[in-house]
Design a protein around this motif. Structure first.
Motif, PDB file in Angstrom:
ATOM      1  N   GLN A  69      13.283   3.141 -47.036  1.00 37.38           N
ATOM      2  CA  GLN A  69      14.741   3.454 -48.010  1.00 37.38           C
ATOM      3  C   GLN A  69      14.458   2.886 -49.154  1.00 37.38           C
ATOM      4  OE1 GLN A  69      17.264   1.489 -44.977  1.00 37.38           O
ATOM      5  NE2 GLN A  69      18.233   3.454 -44.526  1.00 37.38           N
ATOM      6  N   LEU A  70      13.920   1.989 -49.435  1.00 37.32           N
ATOM      7  CA  LEU A  70      13.673   1.168 -50.864  1.00 37.32           C
ATOM      8  C   LEU A  70      12.629   2.241 -51.604  1.00 37.32           C
ATOM      9  CD1 LEU A  70      13.218  -2.523 -49.822  1.00 37.32           C
ATOM     10  CD2 LEU A  70      15.076  -1.210 -51.150  1.00 37.32           C
ATOM     11  N   LEU A  71      11.616   2.593 -51.005  1.00 38.94           N
ATOM     12  CA  LEU A  71      10.824   3.585 -51.677  1.00 38.94           C
ATOM     13  C   LEU A  71      11.509   4.948 -52.019  1.00 38.94           C
ATOM     14  CD1 LEU A  71       7.453   3.164 -49.426  1.00 38.94           C
ATOM     15  CD2 LEU A  71       8.009   2.416 -51.910  1.00 38.94           C
ATOM     16  N   GLY A  72      12.406   5.209 -51.325  1.00 37.29           N
ATOM     17  CA  GLY A  72      13.215   6.312 -51.425  1.00 37.29           C
ATOM     18  C   GLY A  72      14.035   6.107 -52.730  1.00 37.29           C
ATOM     19  N   GLU A  73      14.537   4.846 -52.911  1.00 33.41           N
ATOM     20  CA  GLU A  73      15.256   4.491 -54.125  1.00 33.41           C
ATOM     21  C   GLU A  73      14.409   4.358 -55.045  1.00 33.41           C
ATOM     22  OE1 GLU A  73      17.490   0.951 -53.235  1.00 33.41           O
ATOM     23  OE2 GLU A  73      17.428   0.422 -55.144  1.00 33.41           O
ATOM     24  N   ALA A  74      13.308   3.944 -55.111  1.00 29.18           N
ATOM     25  CA  ALA A  74      12.123   3.908 -56.168  1.00 29.18           C
ATOM     26  C   ALA A  74      11.949   5.378 -56.669  1.00 29.18           C
ATOM     27  CB  ALA A  74      10.875   3.113 -55.531  1.00 29.18           C
ATOM     28  N   ILE A  75      11.574   6.286 -55.621  1.00 31.82           N
ATOM     29  CA  ILE A  75      11.289   7.453 -56.057  1.00 31.82           C
ATOM     30  C   ILE A  75      12.509   8.182 -56.984  1.00 31.82           C
ATOM     31  CG2 ILE A  75      11.104  10.067 -55.269  1.00 31.82           C
ATOM     32  CD1 ILE A  75       9.266   8.524 -52.799  1.00 31.82           C
ATOM     33  N   ASN A  76      13.718   7.924 -56.669  1.00 30.12           N
ATOM     34  CA  ASN A  76      14.706   8.479 -57.307  1.00 30.12           C
ATOM     35  C   ASN A  76      14.832   7.860 -58.744  1.00 30.12           C
ATOM     36  OD1 ASN A  76      15.891  10.084 -55.344  1.00 30.12           O
ATOM     37  ND2 ASN A  76      17.434   8.963 -54.977  1.00 30.12           N
ATOM     38  N   ASP A  77      14.624   6.479 -58.941  1.00 37.38           N
ATOM     39  CA  ASP A  77      14.785   6.057 -60.214  1.00 37.38           C
ATOM     40  C   ASP A  77      13.543   6.543 -61.028  1.00 37.38           C
ATOM     41  OD1 ASP A  77      16.635   4.358 -59.287  1.00 37.38           O
ATOM     42  OD2 ASP A  77      15.347   2.574 -59.216  1.00 37.38           O
ATOM     43  N   LEU A  78      12.494   7.027 -60.361  1.00 36.61           N
ATOM     44  CA  LEU A  78      11.125   7.318 -61.177  1.00 36.61           C
ATOM     45  C   LEU A  78      11.664   8.848 -61.743  1.00 36.61           C
ATOM     46  CD1 LEU A  78       8.196   7.165 -61.648  1.00 36.61           C
ATOM     47  CD2 LEU A  78       7.662   8.557 -59.866  1.00 36.61           C
ATOM     48  N   CYS A  79      12.105   9.597 -60.620  1.00 36.85           N
ATOM     49  CA  CYS A  79      12.698  10.961 -61.137  1.00 36.85           C
ATOM     50  C   CYS A  79      13.697  10.923 -62.290  1.00 36.85           C
ATOM     51  CB  CYS A  79      13.298  11.614 -59.985  1.00 36.85           C
ATOM     52  SG  CYS A  79      12.014  12.074 -58.748  1.00 36.85           S
ATOM     53  N   ALA A  80      14.745   9.839 -62.287  1.00 32.45           N
ATOM     54  CA  ALA A  80      15.701   9.686 -63.380  1.00 32.45           C
ATOM     55  C   ALA A  80      14.899   9.340 -64.655  1.00 32.45           C
ATOM     56  CB  ALA A  80      16.668   8.487 -62.817  1.00 32.45           C
TER      57      ALA A  80
ATOM     58  N   LEU B 120      19.028  22.419 -63.636  1.00 31.31           N
ATOM     59  CA  LEU B 120      19.307  23.494 -62.557  1.00 31.31           C
ATOM     60  C   LEU B 120      17.796  23.964 -62.060  1.00 31.31           C
ATOM     61  CD1 LEU B 120      22.681  25.114 -63.190  1.00 31.31           C
ATOM     62  CD2 LEU B 120      21.947  23.433 -61.496  1.00 31.31           C
ATOM     63  N   LYS B 121      16.970  24.369 -62.980  1.00 28.45           N
ATOM     64  CA  LYS B 121      15.947  25.212 -62.508  1.00 28.45           C
ATOM     65  C   LYS B 121      14.685  24.065 -61.759  1.00 28.45           C
ATOM     66  CE  LYS B 121      13.719  28.049 -64.951  1.00 28.45           C
ATOM     67  NZ  LYS B 121      13.225  28.924 -66.251  1.00 28.45           N
ATOM     68  N   ASP B 122      14.880  22.798 -62.220  1.00 29.09           N
ATOM     69  CA  ASP B 122      14.219  21.708 -61.431  1.00 29.09           C
ATOM     70  C   ASP B 122      14.909  21.676 -60.035  1.00 29.09           C
ATOM     71  OD1 ASP B 122      12.423  21.058 -63.245  1.00 29.09           O
ATOM     72  OD2 ASP B 122      13.891  19.401 -64.025  1.00 29.09           O
ATOM     73  N   VAL B 123      16.125  21.983 -59.854  1.00 33.12           N
ATOM     74  CA  VAL B 123      16.638  21.564 -58.624  1.00 33.12           C
ATOM     75  C   VAL B 123      16.313  22.845 -57.577  1.00 33.12           C
ATOM     76  CG1 VAL B 123      18.813  22.143 -57.440  1.00 33.12           C
ATOM     77  CG2 VAL B 123      18.659  20.432 -59.349  1.00 33.12           C
ATOM     78  N   LEU B 124      16.342  23.961 -58.514  1.00 35.68           N
ATOM     79  CA  LEU B 124      15.759  25.349 -57.652  1.00 35.68           C
ATOM     80  C   LEU B 124      14.317  25.000 -57.123  1.00 35.68           C
ATOM     81  CD1 LEU B 124      17.415  28.069 -59.738  1.00 35.68           C
ATOM     82  CD2 LEU B 124      18.094  27.202 -57.264  1.00 35.68           C
ATOM     83  N   THR B 125      13.598  24.444 -58.248  1.00 36.89           N
ATOM     84  CA  THR B 125      12.269  24.267 -57.920  1.00 36.89           C
ATOM     85  C   THR B 125      12.068  23.387 -56.418  1.00 36.89           C
ATOM     86  OG1 THR B 125      11.487  24.620 -60.048  1.00 36.89           O
ATOM     87  CG2 THR B 125       9.968  23.478 -58.788  1.00 36.89           C
ATOM     88  N   LEU B 126      12.831  22.226 -56.605  1.00 36.16           N
ATOM     89  CA  LEU B 126      12.816  21.223 -55.315  1.00 36.16           C
ATOM     90  C   LEU B 126      13.251  21.944 -54.114  1.00 36.16           C
ATOM     91  CD1 LEU B 126      14.032  17.923 -57.101  1.00 36.16           C
ATOM     92  CD2 LEU B 126      11.609  18.602 -56.497  1.00 36.16           C
ATOM     93  N   ALA B 127      14.283  23.098 -54.374  1.00 36.58           N
ATOM     94  CA  ALA B 127      14.645  23.678 -53.055  1.00 36.58           C
ATOM     95  C   ALA B 127      13.643  24.662 -52.496  1.00 36.58           C
ATOM     96  CB  ALA B 127      16.176  24.217 -53.627  1.00 36.58           C
ATOM     97  N   GLY B 128      12.689  24.894 -53.248  1.00 38.34           N
ATOM     98  CA  GLY B 128      11.881  26.205 -53.003  1.00 38.34           C
ATOM     99  C   GLY B 128      12.168  27.531 -53.480  1.00 38.34           C
ATOM    100  N   ASN B 129      12.902  27.592 -54.468  1.00 40.49           N
ATOM    101  CA  ASN B 129      13.028  28.382 -55.368  1.00 40.49           C
ATOM    102  C   ASN B 129      13.809  29.647 -54.525  1.00 40.49           C
ATOM    103  OD1 ASN B 129      12.470  27.839 -58.008  1.00 40.49           O
ATOM    104  ND2 ASN B 129      10.249  28.107 -57.446  1.00 40.49           N
ATOM    105  N   PRO B 130      14.833  29.493 -53.991  1.00 38.91           N
ATOM    106  CA  PRO B 130      15.655  30.436 -53.370  1.00 38.91           C
ATOM    107  C   PRO B 130      16.310  31.398 -54.272  1.00 38.91           C
ATOM    108  CG  PRO B 130      16.929  28.399 -53.783  1.00 38.91           C
ATOM    109  CD  PRO B 130      15.789  28.235 -54.350  1.00 38.91           C
ATOM    110  N   PRO B 131      16.281  32.830 -53.907  1.00 45.33           N
ATOM    111  CA  PRO B 131      17.030  33.655 -54.920  1.00 45.33           C
ATOM    112  C   PRO B 131      18.380  33.294 -55.568  1.00 45.33           C
ATOM    113  CG  PRO B 131      16.571  34.697 -52.718  1.00 45.33           C
ATOM    114  CD  PRO B 131      16.333  33.366 -52.563  1.00 45.33           C
ATOM    115  N   SER B 132      18.335  33.527 -56.744  1.00 44.80           N
ATOM    116  CA  SER B 132      19.677  32.738 -57.665  1.00 44.80           C
ATOM    117  C   SER B 132      19.896  33.706 -58.827  1.00 44.80           C
ATOM    118  CB  SER B 132      18.954  31.386 -58.009  1.00 44.80           C
ATOM    119  OG  SER B 132      17.951  31.511 -58.769  1.00 44.80           O
ATOM    120  N   ALA B 133      20.972  33.113 -59.247  1.00 40.84           N
ATOM    121  CA  ALA B 133      21.426  33.943 -60.371  1.00 40.84           C
ATOM    122  C   ALA B 133      22.651  32.754 -61.128  1.00 40.84           C
ATOM    123  CB  ALA B 133      22.127  35.222 -60.129  1.00 40.84           C
ATOM    124  N   VAL B 134      22.475  32.992 -62.541  1.00 40.65           N
ATOM    125  CA  VAL B 134      23.364  32.489 -63.490  1.00 40.65           C
ATOM    126  C   VAL B 134      24.549  33.123 -63.524  1.00 40.65           C
ATOM    127  CG1 VAL B 134      23.910  31.728 -65.735  1.00 40.65           C
ATOM    128  CG2 VAL B 134      21.570  30.954 -64.648  1.00 40.65           C
TER     129      VAL B 134
END
Lengths: 92, 219
Positions: A69-80, B120-134
């Motif tokens: 869980q701590l590593l997950g927190e670290a990943i979120n901080d890195l992404c931020a 939002l593009k990053d969010v879509l990328t993380l989600a596997g790029n589902p079909p989407s529209a603005v």
């Protein structure tokens, strides 16, 4: 208002207080997604890195979070830090 | 069961109004609809409480329960699930987009909102790029900001919904009493726009090309 079977089922699944369901609708075409798969994210580091993580885990500020869980927190901080969405939600 | 996710990184851009408007359109079209409210503010669930009608079924739930709630919706006979999300919660946006067959991203025609499209593009990328529209939402009736916003989204590589939802009082007035604009003012412009949006989404969920039916695009 009497809740329908659908609403009652949704509320139960959401973790709301269970309600009596008197009828069940026949399932139609169901394409419910399976729970998300997980992947391994890891790497080899020097023992000092692991010790440091264990020290963080032992911190009084840490209220029971395990190493994963701590590593997950670290990943979120890195992404931020890099302006990316924070993907770890804590449930996995 | 088709799953539509409505996501955005800013509050106040009309995600919940869009979700509920589309949900009512689907109910009127004879579908069994579940609205899953991931927003801790529970705006959609509160609307359902004021509504006093059973359809659409609205449930407030935490992100960690989304999979179970979708499964319950399918088992309960829903053929259309709509996930409403909070702004500023990327894990909720990712989870909703991952679960969806189609993702709609309402934005207001202003730079503050357009600037969020990169995230939002990053969010879509993380989600596997589902079909989407603005979707350009809450657009001022006067002027061409909606067209410029559609062009900006297109330039950033997004598919753009040809329907524009304009800022009309009927949306807010209807929500106050647990209705959608379609129920509140059936012959009004807000109702027509929401009906067009539902038609667009129905086509998109069936895998149709978005351009097949260009609906209600204002000149």
């Amino acid at each position: 208002m009497k809740k329908s079977a659908l609403t009652a089922g949704l509320r139960a699944a959401a973790g709301h207080q269970a309600q009596q369901v008197t009828a069940t609708a026949a399932p139609s075409v169901t394409k419910a997604k399976t729970p998300p798969a997980t992947v391994l994210i890891g790497g080899h580091y020097s023992p000092e890195v692991r010790r440091a993580l264990l020290l963080v885990q032992a911190e009084p500020k840490n209220t029971g979070r395990n190493l994963k869980q701590l590593l997950g927190e670290a990943i979120n901080d890195l992404c931020a830090k890099y302006g990316k969405p924070q993907p770890y939600s804590g449930e996995a | 069961m088709h799953v539509l996710a409505i996501i955005g990184q800013k509050g106040g851009n009309g995600k919940t109004t869009t979700a509920l408007g589309v949900a009512v359109e689907a109910v009127l079209a004879g579908r069994s609809v579940a609205v899953i409210d991931l927003d801790p503010q529970t705006t959609a669930a509160n609307w359902s409480d004021r509504r006093g009608k059973e359809a659409p079924s609205v449930v407030s739930c935490q992100v960690s329960r989304l999979g179970q709630v979708l499964e319950a919706a399918a088992k309960g006979g829903a053929d259309f699930a709509i996930i409403d999300t909070p702004g500023k919660s990327t894990d909720a946006l990712i989870a909703a987009a991952k679960a969806a067959d189609f993702v709609l991203m309402p934005i207001q025609p202003q730079l503050y909102d357009i600037e969020t499209l990169g995230s939002l593009k990053d969010v879509l990328t993380l989600a596997g790029n589902p079909p989407s529209a603005v979707l350009v939402n809450r657009a001022p009736v006067q002027g061409k900001r909606h067209v410029e916003t559609q062009e900006a989204a297109t330039e950033q590589g997004f598919a753009v919904c040809p329907v524009v939802i304009f800022a009309r009082a009927a949306h807010g007035d209807a929500g106050n009493i647990g209705q959608s604009a379609t129920e509140f003012e059936p012959k009004g412009k807000a109702a027509q726009e929401m009906s067009d949006l539902y038609s667009y989404i129905a086509i998109a969920l069936k895998g149709g090309r978005h351009e097949e039916k260009r609906i209600n695009r204002r000149a």
